[in-house]
Design an enzyme around this catalytic site. Sequence first.
Site, PDB file in Angstrom:
ATOM      1  N   ASN A   1     -52.503   1.278  70.749  1.00 33.78           N
ATOM      2  CA  ASN A   1     -51.037   1.160  70.761  1.00 33.78           C
ATOM      3  C   ASN A   1     -50.373   1.658  69.481  1.00 33.78           C
ATOM      4  O   ASN A   1     -49.193   1.994  69.494  1.00 33.78           O
ATOM      5  CB  ASN A   1     -50.624  -0.276  71.053  1.00 33.78           C
ATOM      6  CG  ASN A   1     -50.778  -0.579  72.533  1.00 33.78           C
ATOM      7  OD1 ASN A   1     -50.343   0.203  73.365  1.00 33.78           O
ATOM      8  ND2 ASN A   1     -51.424  -1.679  72.853  1.00 33.78           N
TER       9      ASN A   1
ATOM     10  N   SER B   1     -51.435  -7.050  72.411  1.00 32.22           N
ATOM     11  CA  SER B   1     -51.416  -5.607  72.180  1.00 32.22           C
ATOM     12  C   SER B   1     -51.138  -5.285  70.726  1.00 32.22           C
ATOM     13  O   SER B   1     -51.281  -4.137  70.323  1.00 32.22           O
ATOM     14  CB  SER B   1     -50.309  -4.967  73.016  1.00 32.22           C
ATOM     15  OG  SER B   1     -50.446  -5.276  74.362  1.00 32.22           O
TER      16      SER B   1
ATOM     17  N   GLU C   1     -60.731  -2.869  73.396  1.00 29.43           N
ATOM     18  CA  GLU C   1     -60.699  -2.911  71.927  1.00 29.43           C
ATOM     19  C   GLU C   1     -61.128  -4.303  71.473  1.00 29.43           C
ATOM     20  O   GLU C   1     -60.615  -5.308  71.977  1.00 29.43           O
ATOM     21  CB  GLU C   1     -59.275  -2.656  71.409  1.00 29.43           C
ATOM     22  CG  GLU C   1     -58.965  -1.210  71.137  1.00 29.43           C
ATOM     23  CD  GLU C   1     -57.556  -1.019  70.570  1.00 29.43           C
ATOM     24  OE1 GLU C   1     -57.431  -0.358  69.533  1.00 29.43           O
ATOM     25  OE2 GLU C   1     -56.585  -1.506  71.166  1.00 29.43           O
TER      26      GLU C   1
ATOM     27  N   HIS D   1     -58.830  -6.856  73.592  1.00 28.71           N
ATOM     28  CA  HIS D   1     -57.706  -6.087  74.135  1.00 28.71           C
ATOM     29  C   HIS D   1     -58.120  -5.166  75.286  1.00 28.71           C
ATOM     30  O   HIS D   1     -58.693  -4.100  75.067  1.00 28.71           O
ATOM     31  CB  HIS D   1     -57.059  -5.277  72.988  1.00 28.71           C
ATOM     32  CG  HIS D   1     -55.837  -4.548  73.407  1.00 28.71           C
ATOM     33  ND1 HIS D   1     -55.504  -3.298  72.942  1.00 28.71           N
ATOM     34  CD2 HIS D   1     -54.839  -4.897  74.266  1.00 28.71           C
ATOM     35  CE1 HIS D   1     -54.379  -2.910  73.500  1.00 28.71           C
ATOM     36  NE2 HIS D   1     -53.949  -3.853  74.302  1.00 28.71           N
TER      37      HIS D   1
END
Length: 291
Positions: free
Chosen positions: A190, A119, A152, A140
Amino acid sequence: MNVASVGIVGAGQMGNGIAHVFALAGFDVLMTDVSQEALDKAVALVDRNMERQVSRDKISAADKKAAMGRIKTTLKLADLGKTDLVIEAATERETVKQAIFEDLLPHLKPETILTSNTSSISITRLASRTDRPEKFMGFHFMNPVPVMQLVELIRGIATDEKTYQTLVKVVEKLGKTAASAEDFPAFIVNRILMPMINEAVYTLYEGVGSVKSIDESLKLGANHPMGPLELADFIGLDTCLAIMNVLHEGLADTKYRPCPLLTKYVEAGWLGRKTQRGFYDYRGEIPVPTR
Ligand code: NAD
């Protein structure tokens, strides 16, 4: 490069979801973890989640049967060496991930693409310690993987175009949407989401609101489908803390300091849903706020 088989390291919340979507999309999946119990739990969970999709007419019973037949497990990391694509989805700790790559590398085919579902950790740094930085990427997925549309894709400084294009095609085959993010701490999702969650914990820590009022405020006042504390429990508080630490250290800005209350919950082992206690207590019929 044609990707037909996928190795998944870590059969936790993310690993089982990743296995689920790859198997349904027709890939052969080989999943590993440190214990047989974790592997058995993950396969049982995938079975349950696919059964729910069958009952909602999202997939057929035959699709489920075929997909479950494509998922195999092993306790030997080396067995993943023969797969075309490896996705590391183990605990969000750089030392853990690095040790996995070190143990796996001698067994990998030269053409295998190596990825991490991290992450937040630097893809360039993880890649630089392998024998294939040009075939290394951040891959991701979002939680829960079968439900969330976005993936991602993060290129390290050395990742080559062929590797990137191969993963773009894999994402298309999964029926998901790829977003490209540069390799800076916590990437896009994130980088934005985690400071909001951390701020919600500060709001709780400073007594501005209770767990219930904070979550209700964001749900009803900002139209978020889940409150930030509920979402933190869903993600895992250890993962949230690890991401805040990466942001704090990687960007050297005090605005990313993790809230001491988040640290305290993690120290208590109250990691959210996966341990049945976090900002809510999940041991009863309905979740009860713990503050
Ligand atoms: P988790 O705690 O649910 O699962 C981690 C799994 O890794 C556990 O089953 C553990 O036994 C296993 N593991 C640990 N060391 C291992 C090793 N050496 N070899 C094999 N398996 C090992 O965590 P998670 O939520 O699934 O997160 C996994 C990764 O996915 C992390 O990098 C995290 O940042 C990332 N991620 C998490 C979310 C989320 O919402 N939870 C979302 C996107 C990405």
